[in-house]
Design a protein around this motif. Structure first.
Motif, PDB file in Angstrom:
ATOM      1  N   GLY A  42       0.814  -1.204   0.000  1.00 19.22           N
ATOM      2  CA  GLY A  42       0.000   0.000   0.000  1.00 19.22           C
ATOM      3  C   GLY A  42       0.848   1.254   0.000  1.00 19.22           C
ATOM      4  N   PRO A  43       0.279   2.403  -0.394  1.00 22.83           N
ATOM      5  CA  PRO A  43       1.047   3.650  -0.467  1.00 22.83           C
ATOM      6  C   PRO A  43       1.550   4.131   0.891  1.00 22.83           C
ATOM      7  N   GLU A  44       0.907   3.686   1.984  1.00 25.39           N
ATOM      8  CA  GLU A  44       1.306   4.135   3.318  1.00 25.39           C
ATOM      9  C   GLU A  44       2.325   3.202   3.969  1.00 25.39           C
ATOM     10  N   ASP A  45       2.794   2.197   3.241  1.00 24.73           N
ATOM     11  CA  ASP A  45       3.717   1.209   3.811  1.00 24.73           C
ATOM     12  C   ASP A  45       5.133   1.761   3.953  1.00 24.73           C
ATOM     13  N   VAL A  46       5.794   1.306   4.996  1.00 27.84           N
ATOM     14  CA  VAL A  46       7.250   1.438   5.133  1.00 27.84           C
ATOM     15  C   VAL A  46       7.780   0.014   5.069  1.00 27.84           C
ATOM     16  N   VAL A  47       8.603  -0.260   4.085  1.00 24.90           N
ATOM     17  CA  VAL A  47       9.052  -1.626   3.825  1.00 24.90           C
ATOM     18  C   VAL A  47      10.395  -1.843   4.525  1.00 24.90           C
ATOM     19  N   VAL A  48      10.435  -2.828   5.411  1.00 24.37           N
ATOM     20  CA  VAL A  48      11.648  -3.137   6.170  1.00 24.37           C
ATOM     21  C   VAL A  48      12.143  -4.505   5.703  1.00 24.37           C
ATOM     22  N   VAL A  49      13.252  -4.510   4.999  1.00 24.64           N
ATOM     23  CA  VAL A  49      13.821  -5.746   4.484  1.00 24.64           C
ATOM     24  C   VAL A  49      14.854  -6.253   5.482  1.00 24.64           C
ATOM     25  N   VAL A  50      14.615  -7.446   6.008  1.00 18.84           N
ATOM     26  CA  VAL A  50      15.509  -8.025   7.019  1.00 18.84           C
ATOM     27  C   VAL A  50      16.192  -9.228   6.385  1.00 18.84           C
ATOM     28  N   GLY A  51      17.445  -9.066   6.016  1.00 20.05           N
ATOM     29  CA  GLY A  51      18.125 -10.162   5.344  1.00 20.05           C
ATOM     30  C   GLY A  51      19.404  -9.723   4.680  1.00 20.05           C
ATOM     31  N   GLN A  52      19.547 -10.094   3.394  1.00 19.94           N
ATOM     32  CA  GLN A  52      20.746  -9.793   2.630  1.00 19.94           C
ATOM     33  C   GLN A  52      20.434  -8.733   1.567  1.00 19.94           C
ATOM     34  N   ASP A  53      21.506  -8.225   0.937  1.00 16.99           N
ATOM     35  CA  ASP A  53      21.343  -7.204  -0.098  1.00 16.99           C
ATOM     36  C   ASP A  53      20.392  -7.663  -1.192  1.00 16.99           C
ATOM     37  N   GLY A  54      20.514  -8.921  -1.603  1.00 16.47           N
ATOM     38  CA  GLY A  54      19.689  -9.422  -2.692  1.00 16.47           C
ATOM     39  C   GLY A  54      18.206  -9.392  -2.391  1.00 16.47           C
ATOM     40  N   LEU A  55      17.838  -9.449  -1.129  1.00 12.36           N
ATOM     41  CA  LEU A  55      16.426  -9.431  -0.768  1.00 12.36           C
ATOM     42  C   LEU A  55      15.814  -8.060  -1.024  1.00 12.36           C
ATOM     43  N   VAL A  56      16.604  -7.002  -0.880  1.00 15.10           N
ATOM     44  CA  VAL A  56      16.118  -5.660  -1.217  1.00 15.10           C
ATOM     45  C   VAL A  56      15.793  -5.594  -2.704  1.00 15.10           C
ATOM     46  N   ALA A  57      16.689  -6.132  -3.522  1.00 12.74           N
ATOM     47  CA  ALA A  57      16.447  -6.151  -4.966  1.00 12.74           C
ATOM     48  C   ALA A  57      15.208  -6.973  -5.307  1.00 12.74           C
ATOM     49  N   ASN A  58      15.018  -8.100  -4.620  1.00 17.04           N
ATOM     50  CA  ASN A  58      13.846  -8.938  -4.869  1.00 17.04           C
ATOM     51  C   ASN A  58      12.549  -8.193  -4.584  1.00 17.04           C
ATOM     52  N   ALA A  59      12.546  -7.349  -3.541  1.00 14.37           N
ATOM     53  CA  ALA A  59      11.340  -6.613  -3.168  1.00 14.37           C
ATOM     54  C   ALA A  59      11.113  -5.385  -4.037  1.00 14.37           C
TER      55      ALA A  59
END
Length: 298
Positions: free
Chosen positions: A81-98
Motif C-alpha cells: 500500500g502507499p502508506e507502507d514502510v518496507v523493512v527488508v531483514v536479510g541480505q542485499d539481494g532481498l532488497v532487490a527482490n522486493a
C-alpha cells in the motif's frame, strides 16, 4: 483521521528451515550436510541470528502502526500500500527482490547477519529500527536508486533494481533483432546466450563481471545515475547473424528494442526466474530506465 503507517517486514526462509522442510528432522539434516563436508551448527547459528534480527525489528515497530510480514516467495502475491514502510531483514539481494513490487514506498534495509553481507543495500542494524522507522515516516533522506524496466508490446512490464536478463529459458540459442528504439535505426539479427541490461546498483554484480570480462571502456554507472549499460552475452557471427551491436550505454530517455525471432524467450529481473515475462516469436520488448526509483533510506 489518516491511516496509520504499516511496517511490512520482508524476510526469506533460512537455509536451516529449507533443510528441515526437505529432510524432516534436525538429525537427518545434519547427516545430509555432514556427507557433504558441512556442519549443521553453522547453518543453525545463521538461522538463529536471522530470526533474532526479525524479532528485534518486529518489536521495534511503534504500537500505533500496523504490521505485516511477507516471505520472499510470496512477494509477487503481496499487495503493498502507499502508506507502507518496507523493512527488508536479510541480505542485499532481498532488497532487490522486493524492489520490483514497490511504487515509491520508503525501504529500510536491515542486515540480519552483519559481517557476512556486503551491506550495500542492507545498511543498518536491527537495533536502529525504531529511529529508522521514525525517519521514514517523517520523509527522511533516502537515496533514489535507478531501476530498469522491460515493456513488451502486449503490455507486460517488468522492473528490476540490478539487471534484467532476456534470453532462452534453457541452454538453447536466443535469436532476435536488436537495435536502438529510434525510427529508422537499423536492427541487427543476432544469435547469442542472451542480453543483460543493468543499473548502477547492479554494477557491483553480474553487470560488472561482463564489463570486466569485455575490458569495456564504457563507464560503469553509480546507483543513482540515470545511465544503464547493456551487453550481449556470447554473440556469434554467421551468414545471417552479426556481432556489431553487442554493448552500449542507455541514457535516461534511451530505449533498446529487441524483436524475438525464437519460439520462446523470457525476461526476468534480479534472479527471480519464477516471475518472468514470456515472449514469443515476433514480439517486441523495449528496455530502458524505469520512471520510478527505489527509495532506500540512507
Amino acid at each position: 483521521m489518516s491511516l496509520a503507517p504499516r511496517a511490512v517486514l520482508v524476510h526469506r526462509t533460512t537455509e536451516y528451515e529449507e533443510l528441515l522442510a526437505r529432510h524432516g528432522t534436525h538429525g537427518q539434516a545434519a547427516f545430509f550436510l555432514s556427507s557433504r563436508g558441512r556442519s549443521i551448527e553453522d547453518v543453525r547459528d545463521r538461522h538463529q541470528r536471522a530470526r533474532a534480527a526479525l524479532a528485534e525489528v518486529a518489536a521495534a515497530v511503534p504500537l500505533r502502526w500496523r504490521q505485516a510480514r511477507v516471505e520472499r516467495a510470496d512477494l509477487d502475491r503481496f499487495l503493498f500500500g502507499p502508506e507502507d514502510v518496507v523493512v527488508v531483514v536479510g541480505q542485499d539481494g532481498l532488497v532487490a527482490n522486493a524492489a520490483k513490487y514497490l511504487a515509491g514506498q520508503p525501504v529500510v534495509g536491515i542486515d540480519a547477519d552483519p559481517g557476512r553481507n556486503p551491506g550495500v543495500l542492507v545498511r543498518h542494524r536491527a537495533a536502529d529500527t525504531a529511529k529508522l522507522l521514525d525517519a521514514a515516516a517523517r520523509g527522511g533522506r533516502a537515496d533514489e536508486l535507478t531501476m530498469v524496466e522491460a515493456v513488451a508490446d502486449d503490455t507486460q512490464r517488468l522492473l528490476a533494481l540490478n539487471e534484467i536478463y532476456l534470453g532462452p529459458p534453457g541452454h538453447q540459442t536466443a535469436r532476435y533483432r536488436i537495435g536502438p528504439d529510434v525510427d529508422g535505426a537499423a536492427a541487427e539479427a543476432q544469435a547469442s546466450s542472451g542480453v543483460l541490461v543493468g543499473t548502477g546498483t547492479g554494477a557491483t554484480g553480474w553487470l560488472r563481471s561482463l564489463w570486466q570480462e569485455r575490458g569495456s571502456g564504457l563507464p560503469l554507472p553509480g546507483p543513482t545515475d540515470a545511465r544503464l549499460l547493456w551487453f550481449v552475452r556470447e554473440a556469434w557471427p554467421s551468414p545471417t547473424t552479426g556481432t556489431t551491436q553487442v554493448a552500449g550505454l542507455l541514457t535516461s530517455a534511451d530505449r533498446l528494442r529487441l524483436t524475438v525471432e525464437s519460439d520462446r524467450l523470457i525476461a526476468f529481473g534480479d534472479g527471480m526466474e519464477s516471475d518472468a515475462l514470456e515472449l514469443t516469436w515476433g514480439q517486441t520488448v523495449r528496455l530502458g530506465r524505469a520512471s520510478q526509483a527505489l527509495r532506500l533510506l540512507d
